[in-house]
Design an enzyme around this catalytic site. Structure first.
Site, PDB file in Angstrom:
ATOM      1  N   GLU A 275      -2.271  -2.515   7.750  1.00 50.74           N
ATOM      2  CA  GLU A 275      -3.436  -3.291   8.180  1.00 50.74           C
ATOM      3  C   GLU A 275      -3.437  -3.517   9.701  1.00 50.74           C
ATOM      4  OE1 GLU A 275      -3.427  -6.795   5.563  1.00 50.74           O
ATOM      5  OE2 GLU A 275      -4.616  -5.645   4.133  1.00 50.74           O
ATOM      6  N   ASP A 348      -2.975  -5.622  -4.341  1.00 45.99           N
ATOM      7  CA  ASP A 348      -2.870  -6.777  -3.438  1.00 45.99           C
ATOM      8  C   ASP A 348      -3.111  -8.103  -4.148  1.00 45.99           C
ATOM      9  OD1 ASP A 348      -2.735  -8.433  -1.278  1.00 45.99           O
ATOM     10  OD2 ASP A 348      -4.622  -7.820  -0.381  1.00 45.99           O
ATOM     11  N   GLU A 376      -5.175 -16.974  -2.732  1.00 43.38           N
ATOM     12  CA  GLU A 376      -6.188 -16.209  -2.002  1.00 43.38           C
ATOM     13  C   GLU A 376      -7.247 -15.641  -2.945  1.00 43.38           C
ATOM     14  OE1 GLU A 376      -4.609 -12.910   0.242  1.00 43.38           O
ATOM     15  OE2 GLU A 376      -6.601 -12.125   0.708  1.00 43.38           O
TER      16      GLU A 376
END
Ligand code: GCV
Length: 691
Positions: A275, A348, A376
């Protein structure tokens, strides 16, 4: 007219009321450590031959302050005691003897005793309890930035007050250390894996050393995430190539500086070539080159490198396959003090993923699981989702590697003589009064510690312990709320992404649904359509041998089991297969109808949680009751939002009607497609702006 006497009476009333209210005020700050302090300290002694240490002082203090037993408590550190932080508790008549080979073990024994006292799980006369932790390193990963923000944090700002340090030491640090020690957490990475190079500046390291000094007496070692390009980014060298001699000298010097300030420093956590973060591949080097360079430098100091396998490029290769492809060629090439840190699933932290194939595949490398405690992708600090159920599903999964072994077993196995086993959790902690935003999210911090300590603990036991210590021991409260917690993960998956659907979140903040999301010029693998692949024929990602072949990364019989539509566990159906809408599933209904019913059941369950919670009202304080009630109501409305967004959107492809016995949608798709949540700092109230 009010005379002086009446006025005084009124005041006394107000003061009395205030006193009563403050007695019952529960802001959540005390977490699960809500024991009543003793008026007279308990009789706690070190046995002869056991020398005082800072850690033993804390163990003694805790027991003197809170242990209510009649006899003496004897603390004993001896070579013959349980090793690796383990301990033995013996009840001898009225006395309790807590022994271990280390002072840390005795501290954990002290907290074990206090937990038993709180939960009513008392030892009978002559009882002997021995505990050994499942993992050597039980570590929290903070994604906290030097500017005080927290990536994917939903509980205020970072608890680390870098601007006040090193002079001012917040009392929060010690409270935090105590909470961690009470559940066996013995390591902490202070900063975000998206690491700022400035973390390694001398000024910052002095601040880190102050925090490390507070954590140490609670048995906690401090670690840092490092930016792989630090030597270059700090302007000290033209390159960060791991094979460059100057770069190696730079890391050696920096590491020495760290160990001078923090003699028991744990090591580095590295997110490299992922990332947009820098890494060895920027110089044509490999993950092994990068990790081993740092490991070689840390080894003489006793430090480790936790090197993350969370890597994926914008390429034609299925994202779920990439970590395996990048890391498997180096299996067996990492130094003994490198631990490859692998997220539980191959993508993820999605609401439900099959376990990452790397756990079964890397047989010659120490591998550690990384779980996300911060929610998240699971309703952040609003939805109640008890995560150990999900973590256990991963830990208990059989990998079928040579000789067999579950994920827990293969990650607890030590690969080299000096290697250490470890388990990481991304923290959900911030500086709000109750630490985690939602009072119930404290349960996931608690559970993470307990599971690292003992992966065999049942989720039900962890839930019960938490509820009894944090809220009430009254069975009328514990039993229904425990049931709620046990169902909560399945419920969230049902209203968000059932049957193996994944990554159909709103862009950026990942709070709500956005299966249609397609902003221009965005990497395809960051968009929901890449994952759900809905079309007029069906839905789901074909990862079979006809598709991306991800199934082949699993050992047999899993590769065949997952790869065959008839045998694939239905919870992973759309993870591994593109399935026709009319496909008849095991219950005789079509895929489309099943999808509708599961979303529907998720919504019904979420509303049932509101009822459950309302029944809990008489047993707990009104402060936490009200705060959670608001959240449960919002969770149920969000469940409707998820169901409507997903079913109405997918209906455009399936062209089938929602079964008549499902609840009708409460939203219109067009309205939902227009709705945008603020990216940062949204609150329960913001969500009330939903159309
Ligand atoms: C710290 C996901 C999150 C990122 C996080 C990343 C990681 O992509 O959305 O915020 O970055 O995982 O684990 O490195």
């Amino acid at each position: 007219m009010i005379n002086g006497y009446d006025r005084m009476k009124n005041w006394l009333w107000i003061i009395g009321l205030f006193f009563v209210l403050s007695l019952h005020a529960e802001d959540g700050h005390r977490l699960w450590l809500r024991m009543e302090r003793n008026a007279v300290p308990a009789d706690v002694r070190l046995v002869e031959g056991t020398r005082r240490t800072d850690i033993l002082d804390i163990a003694s203090r805790e027991l003197k302050d809170f242990w209510k037993g009649e006899g003496r408590v004897l603390l004993c550190v001896s070579k013959g005691g349980a090793t690796r932080d383990g301990f033995t508790i013996r009840k001898k008549g009225q006395d309790m003897e807590l022994s271990s080979a280390s002072d840390r073990g005795v501290l954990y024994a002290a907290y074990d005793l206090l937990r038993r006292q709180q939960t009513g799980d008392l030892l009978s006369d002559g009882a002997v309890v021995t505990e050994m932790p499942s993992y050597d390193i039980r570590i929290l990963n903070h994604w906290d930035n030097p500017d005080g923000t927290v990536e994917r944090g939903y509980a205020g700002r970072s608890i680390w007050r870098w601007d006040e340090l090193p002079e001012t030491v917040s009392p929060l640090y010690e409270e935090y250390a105590r909470a961690n020690a009470s559940v066996g957490i013995n390591a902490v990475v202070l900063n975000n894996v998206n690491a700022k190079p400035q973390m390694l500046s001398t000024g910052m390291l002095r601040k880190v050393a102050v925090i490390a000094d507070v954590l140490r007496p609670y048995g906690i070692r401090t670690y840092l995430s490092v930016n792989f390009a630090s030597p270059k980014a700090l302007g000290e060298l033209p390159t960060a190539d791991p094979l460059d001699a100057d770069v190696q000298r730079w890391w050696k010097k920096k590491t020495k500086e760290i160990y001078c300030l923090i003699p028991d420093f744990g090591g580095f956590l590295v997110k490299a070539n992922s990332e947009g973060e820098p890494g060895p591949q920027d110089y044509g080097r490999t993950h092994a080159d990068g990790a081993n360079m740092l490991a070689g430098i840390l080894a003489p100091h006793g430090g480790v490198v936790m090197w993350r396998a969370f890597v994926y490029q914008a390429s034609s290769l299925d994202r779920a396959c990439q970590a395996y492809e990048e890391f498997m060629p180096f299996d067996g090439q990492f130094h003994e003090n490198v631990i490859v840190q692998v997220k539980n699933g191959p993508i993820d932290f999605q609401p439900r993923e099959p376990f990452s194939p790397l756990f079964g595949a890397m047989q010659h490398t120490q591998v550690m699981p990384e779980f996300q405690i911060t929610q998240e992708y699971l309703g952040q600090s609003i939805h109640t989702v008890f995560l150990p159920t999900m973590w256990k599903a991963c830990l208990d999964a059989e990998t079928y590697r040579d000789g067999g072994g579950t994920v827990a077993e293969v990650t607890q196995h030590r690969v080299g003589i000096h290697s250490r086993s470890a388990m990481a959790g991304v923290a959900n902690i911030g500086d709000v009064v109750n630490w985690t935003g939602s009072d119930m999210a404290q349960a996931n911090w608690y559970a993470f510690g307990r599971l690292c300590w003992n992966t065999d603990l049942s989720v039900a036991q962890i839930a019960e312990e938490f509820l009894k210590q944090t809220f009430s021991t009254d069975e009328h409260f514990v039993e229904p709320v425990r049931q709620l917690l046990l169902r909560s993960w399945d419920t969230a998956v049902s209203y968000m992404m059932p049957l193996g659907l994944h990554h159909i979140f709103a862009f950026g903040h990942h709070y709500g649904p956005e299966p249609w999301c397609a902003p221009p010029n965005t990497r395809p693998d960051w968009l929901p359509k890449y994952y759900h692949r809905a079309d007029s024929i069906g839905i789901g990602f074909d990862r079979t041998v006809r598709g991306s072949k991800a199934v082949l990364q699993y050992h047999e019989p899993l590769a065949t089991l997952y790869g065959n539509l008839e045998t694939c566990p239905e919870e992973y159906l759309l993870w591994f297969h593109h399935v026709p809408w009319e496909y008849v599933m095991r219950n005789g209904l079509t895929l489309w109808d099943n999808l509708c019913y599961i979303y529907n059941s998720g919504v019904e369950d979420a509303w049932e949680f509101v009822d459950f919670w309302q029944k809990a009202r008489p047993y707990i304080d009104s402060e936490r009751y009200e705060r959670l009630l608001k959240r449960f109501e919002r969770q149920a409305k969000d469940a409707e939002w998820w169901r409507d967004a997903c079913l109405l959107y997918f209906q455009r492809y399936s062209r089938r009607s929602i079964p008549a016995d499902c609840l009708p949608p409460v939203h219109k798709l067009e309205d939902l497609m227009k709705f945008k949540l603020h990216i940062d700092n949204y609150t329960v109230a913001d969500m009330d702006n939903l159309p």
